[in-house]
Motif scaffolding. Structure first.
Motif, short mmCIF file in Angstrom:
data_model
loop_
_atom_site.label_atom_id
_atom_site.label_comp_id
_atom_site.label_asym_id
_atom_site.label_seq_id
_atom_site.Cartn_x
_atom_site.Cartn_y
_atom_site.Cartn_z
N VAL A 158 0.58 -1.31 0.00
CA VAL A 158 0.11 0.02 -0.04
C VAL A 158 0.79 1.27 0.09
O VAL A 158 0.77 2.14 -0.81
CB VAL A 158 -0.93 -0.02 1.26
N CYS A 159 1.86 1.14 0.79
CA CYS A 159 2.71 2.41 0.83
C CYS A 159 3.47 2.58 -0.49
O CYS A 159 3.66 3.86 -0.89
CB CYS A 159 3.97 2.19 1.99
N SER A 160 3.80 1.58 -0.90
CA SER A 160 4.80 1.91 -2.22
C SER A 160 3.79 2.32 -3.19
O SER A 160 4.31 3.14 -4.21
CB SER A 160 5.87 0.37 -2.37
N ALA A 161 2.72 1.78 -3.23
CA ALA A 161 1.63 2.26 -4.66
C ALA A 161 1.02 3.42 -4.15
O ALA A 161 1.10 4.19 -5.14
CB ALA A 161 0.24 1.16 -4.62
N LEU A 162 0.92 4.17 -2.90
CA LEU A 162 0.92 5.30 -2.76
C LEU A 162 1.84 6.24 -3.22
O LEU A 162 1.62 7.47 -3.56
CB LEU A 162 0.56 5.55 -1.18
#
Ligand code: BTN
Length: 318
Positions: A158-162
């Protein structure tokens, strides 16, 4: 969903004639009209001009498989997407589908949930069309001792997609809350089904507050669009998460969970900070020095003692 016609309209610059659509979609004029009508009902804005044909003007803000699955570069995750306008909780729908032989990597996505749930039986407020609420069915054929890596992996994805899709610097508050600027905007819930120490399935539920709603998602909670200062395309963000998940899931299946742990540490908001934790052992206070392979938080107490915390709520001290 009349996907073929939609694909042709999406690829076309300008108008596609009715003749072209019928020929390429291998359908009669009457069926074409019916399909154009169906797409309009779903919210696709399609112009029609006599002699020129049809042109797609805009797509609706929906997480339809035709929007998320199109150009999705994954091998396992999201090869099958089950879409619902509304469910009580995607966790329950996913569990039913998993028992019903849904394949590894099936994604269950809903536009809204009436009984979205979080950790410790809390509720997850899920206003319709505003957030991303989905569960991924995993059937990795590994020992249950491997399961914690899946939760860590989900937070990293999730962090890396954000970061990739929205250019945001999101962080993980132990164990798996997604934060930006010290405010929570997403969470992860993992539910495991096992038999004889082997994983039968793991359902990973991810909830993200994306665009703002009159009804605040939960007290003090943030939404992604506050930080982008613009409406966020939920389908692109979901696609970004699934693509990251696919990458990390193959790392997980190759038994290289060490690199998942390293990525988690890079995104951590908790490590190195002074924290208070309400755990099974009561309230503890100290410095969060590390996490171990099980996702347990290693705390150095003021007495110098080292404690491992496996579950609980962390308060970051200022
Ligand atoms: C938490 O922060 O406590 C975890 C929240 C998880 C919410 C998601 S939304 C999609 C899936 N369905 C649910 O009912 N819960 C998870």
């Amino acid at each position: 969903m009349p996907e073929e016609i939609l694909d042709i309209l999406k690829k076309k610059q300008g108008y596609a004639t009715a003749e072209e659509l019928c020929r390429n979609g291998r359908l009669s004029r009457q069926v074409l009209w019916k399909k154009i009508h169906e797409l309009r009902v779903l919210g696709y804005d399609i112009a029609s001009v006599p002699h020129l044909g049809y042109q797609l003007l805009s797509v609706p803000d929906r997480l339809f498989p035709s929007e998320v699955g199109r150009a999705l570069g994954t091998r396992v995750i999201g090869r099958s997407i089950r879409y619902y306008d509304h469910v009580s909780s995607t966790m329950d729908t996913a569990l039913r589908l998993a028992r019903d032989n849904a394949p590894d990597g099936t994604v269950v996505v809903a536009e809204g949930q009436s009984k979205g749930r979080g950790r410790f039986g809390r509720s997850w407020v899920s206003p319709k069309y505003k957030g991303i609420y989905f569960s991924i069915i995993l059937k990795p054929r590994t020992a249950i001792s491997q399961a914690p890596a899946v939760t860590l992996m989900a937070a990293v994805c999730v962090c890396s997609a954000l970061e990739n899709v929205c250019g945001l610097d999101a962080r993980i508050k132990w164990p798996n809350d997604i934060f930006i600027d010290e405010r929570k905007l997403g969470g992860i819930l993992t539910e495991l089904q096992a038999e004889n120490e082997r994983i039968v399935s793991i359902i990973v539920g991810i909830g993200l507050n994306v665009n703002s709603d009159k009804r605040s998602p939960a007290e003090g909670a943030a939404v992604v669009s506050e930080f982008t200062r613009a409406h966020v395309n939920r389908a692109s963000l979901l696609r970004g998460i699934l693509e990251q998940f696919d990458e990390y899931y193959s790392v997980f299946k190759r038994n290289e969970s060490g690199s998942i742990l390293e990525a988690w540490k890079r995104y951590s908001l908790t490590l190195g900070r002074r924290v208070k934790i309400d755990s099974q052992k009561g309230r503890l206070e100290g410095v969060a020095v590390d996490i171990d392979a099980d996702g347990g938080l290693i705390l150095r107490l003021d007495s110098g003692f080292i404690e491992k915390i496996t579950a609980g709520d962390v308060i970051h001290c200022r």
